[in-house]
Design a protein around this motif. Structure first.
Motif, short mmCIF file in Angstrom:
data_model
loop_
_atom_site.label_atom_id
_atom_site.label_comp_id
_atom_site.label_asym_id
_atom_site.label_seq_id
_atom_site.Cartn_x
_atom_site.Cartn_y
_atom_site.Cartn_z
N ASN A 103 26.24 -49.85 -34.64
CA ASN A 103 26.30 -50.15 -33.21
C ASN A 103 27.74 -50.42 -32.75
O ASN A 103 28.09 -50.14 -31.61
CB ASN A 103 25.41 -51.34 -32.88
N ALA A 104 28.56 -50.92 -33.65
CA ALA A 104 29.96 -51.20 -33.28
C ALA A 104 30.70 -49.89 -33.00
O ALA A 104 31.57 -49.83 -32.13
CB ALA A 104 30.64 -51.98 -34.38
N LYS A 105 30.35 -48.83 -33.74
CA LYS A 105 31.00 -47.53 -33.56
C LYS A 105 30.20 -46.62 -32.63
O LYS A 105 30.61 -45.49 -32.36
CB LYS A 105 31.20 -46.84 -34.91
N ASN A 106 29.05 -47.13 -32.19
CA ASN A 106 28.20 -46.39 -31.26
C ASN A 106 27.72 -45.06 -31.84
O ASN A 106 27.76 -44.02 -31.15
CB ASN A 106 28.92 -46.15 -29.93
N LEU A 107 27.27 -45.09 -33.08
CA LEU A 107 26.80 -43.86 -33.68
C LEU A 107 25.61 -44.12 -34.61
O LEU A 107 25.38 -45.24 -35.07
CB LEU A 107 27.94 -43.16 -34.43
N VAL A 108 24.90 -43.04 -34.86
CA VAL A 108 23.77 -43.04 -35.79
C VAL A 108 23.98 -41.88 -36.76
O VAL A 108 24.45 -40.82 -36.35
CB VAL A 108 22.44 -42.88 -35.03
N SER A 109 23.64 -42.09 -38.00
CA SER A 109 23.84 -41.07 -39.02
C SER A 109 22.54 -40.72 -39.73
O SER A 109 21.62 -41.53 -39.76
CB SER A 109 24.86 -41.55 -40.05
N LEU A 110 22.51 -39.54 -40.27
CA LEU A 110 21.40 -39.11 -41.12
C LEU A 110 22.00 -38.52 -42.39
O LEU A 110 22.58 -37.43 -42.35
CB LEU A 110 20.52 -38.08 -40.41
N ALA A 146 13.90 -40.18 -24.30
CA ALA A 146 14.33 -39.68 -22.99
C ALA A 146 15.63 -38.90 -23.04
O ALA A 146 15.90 -38.09 -22.14
CB ALA A 146 14.50 -40.88 -22.03
N TYR A 147 16.42 -39.13 -24.07
CA TYR A 147 17.74 -38.53 -24.14
C TYR A 147 17.90 -37.76 -25.43
O TYR A 147 17.53 -38.26 -26.51
CB TYR A 147 18.84 -39.60 -24.01
N TRP A 148 18.48 -36.56 -25.32
CA TRP A 148 18.60 -35.66 -26.46
C TRP A 148 19.99 -35.05 -26.52
O TRP A 148 20.61 -34.78 -25.49
CB TRP A 148 17.59 -34.52 -26.34
N GLY A 149 20.45 -34.82 -27.75
CA GLY A 149 21.67 -34.07 -27.94
C GLY A 149 21.39 -32.58 -27.95
O GLY A 149 20.24 -32.16 -27.79
N GLN A 150 22.45 -31.80 -28.13
CA GLN A 150 22.34 -30.34 -28.11
C GLN A 150 21.89 -29.77 -29.44
O GLN A 150 21.46 -28.61 -29.50
CB GLN A 150 23.68 -29.73 -27.70
N GLN A 199 22.77 -44.00 -18.37
CA GLN A 199 22.37 -42.82 -19.12
C GLN A 199 23.32 -42.63 -20.29
O GLN A 199 24.51 -42.87 -20.17
CB GLN A 199 22.39 -41.58 -18.22
N VAL A 200 22.78 -42.19 -21.41
CA VAL A 200 23.58 -42.01 -22.61
C VAL A 200 23.71 -40.52 -22.92
O VAL A 200 22.79 -39.74 -22.70
CB VAL A 200 22.93 -42.76 -23.80
N ARG A 201 24.88 -40.13 -23.40
CA ARG A 201 25.10 -38.76 -23.85
C ARG A 201 25.20 -38.78 -25.36
O ARG A 201 25.87 -39.65 -25.93
CB ARG A 201 26.38 -38.18 -23.25
N THR A 209 27.00 -39.23 -32.11
CA THR A 209 27.91 -40.13 -31.40
C THR A 209 27.45 -40.26 -29.96
O THR A 209 27.18 -39.26 -29.28
CB THR A 209 29.34 -39.60 -31.44
N ALA A 210 27.35 -41.51 -29.49
CA ALA A 210 26.87 -41.76 -28.14
C ALA A 210 28.01 -42.12 -27.22
O ALA A 210 28.99 -42.73 -27.63
CB ALA A 210 25.85 -42.88 -28.16
N SER A 211 27.86 -41.74 -25.97
CA SER A 211 28.81 -42.15 -24.94
C SER A 211 28.03 -42.46 -23.67
O SER A 211 26.92 -41.99 -23.48
CB SER A 211 29.84 -41.05 -24.68
N GLY A 212 28.62 -43.28 -22.84
CA GLY A 212 27.97 -43.65 -21.60
C GLY A 212 27.29 -44.99 -21.68
O GLY A 212 27.39 -45.80 -20.77
N ARG A 213 26.57 -45.21 -22.77
CA ARG A 213 25.94 -46.50 -23.00
C ARG A 213 25.92 -46.75 -24.50
O ARG A 213 25.99 -45.84 -25.30
CB ARG A 213 24.51 -46.55 -22.45
N THR A 214 25.82 -48.00 -24.87
CA THR A 214 25.83 -48.34 -26.28
C THR A 214 24.50 -48.00 -26.94
O THR A 214 23.44 -48.18 -26.34
CB THR A 214 26.14 -49.84 -26.47
#
Length: 124
Positions: free
Chosen positions: A74-81, A112-116, A1-3, A23-28
């Protein structure tokens, strides 16, 4: 599961720019297609942008094409807008989401997964 944790929201004048980061944590994040959605008060959540898990293919809401750019590291485990030329109608809570669907999913139920969420306010 990813946070997923969003940041970068705030108050900006019309015509200004903001950069949202998820920023994701738990999975890449390379495991998932990633998307951004937004919800303004009294309105339904709407799709904004999405990016394929690996090949960089993207999709955008028509009203943000040419102004918003989604990208992933993917190396930093993040997505930007990156949001440029912001308009008052862009004001909303912006949510980052992760999907196991192949391709570039644009529907909320595909995620399936959402941020706040992070608030974006655009003053006219």
């Amino acid at each position: 599961q990813v946070r997923l944790d969003e940041s970068g929201g705030g108050l900006v004048q019309a015509g200004g720019s903001l950069r949202l980061t998820c920023t994701a944590s738990g999975r890449t994040v390379s495991t998932y297609a990633m998307g951004w959605f937004r919800q303004a008060p009294g309105k339904d959540r709407e799709f904004v942008a999405a990016i394929h898990r690996s090949v960089g293919r993207t999709s955008y809401l028509d009203s943000v094409k040419g102004r918003f750019t989604i990208s992933r590291d993917n190396a930093k485990n993040l997505v930007s807008l990156q949001m440029n030329s912001l308009k008052p109608e862009d004001a909303a809570v912006y949510f980052c989401a992760a999907s196991t669907y192949l391709g570039v999913p644009t529907r909320g139920h595909m995620y399936a997964y959402w941020g706040q969420g992070t608030q974006v306010t655009v003053s006219s």
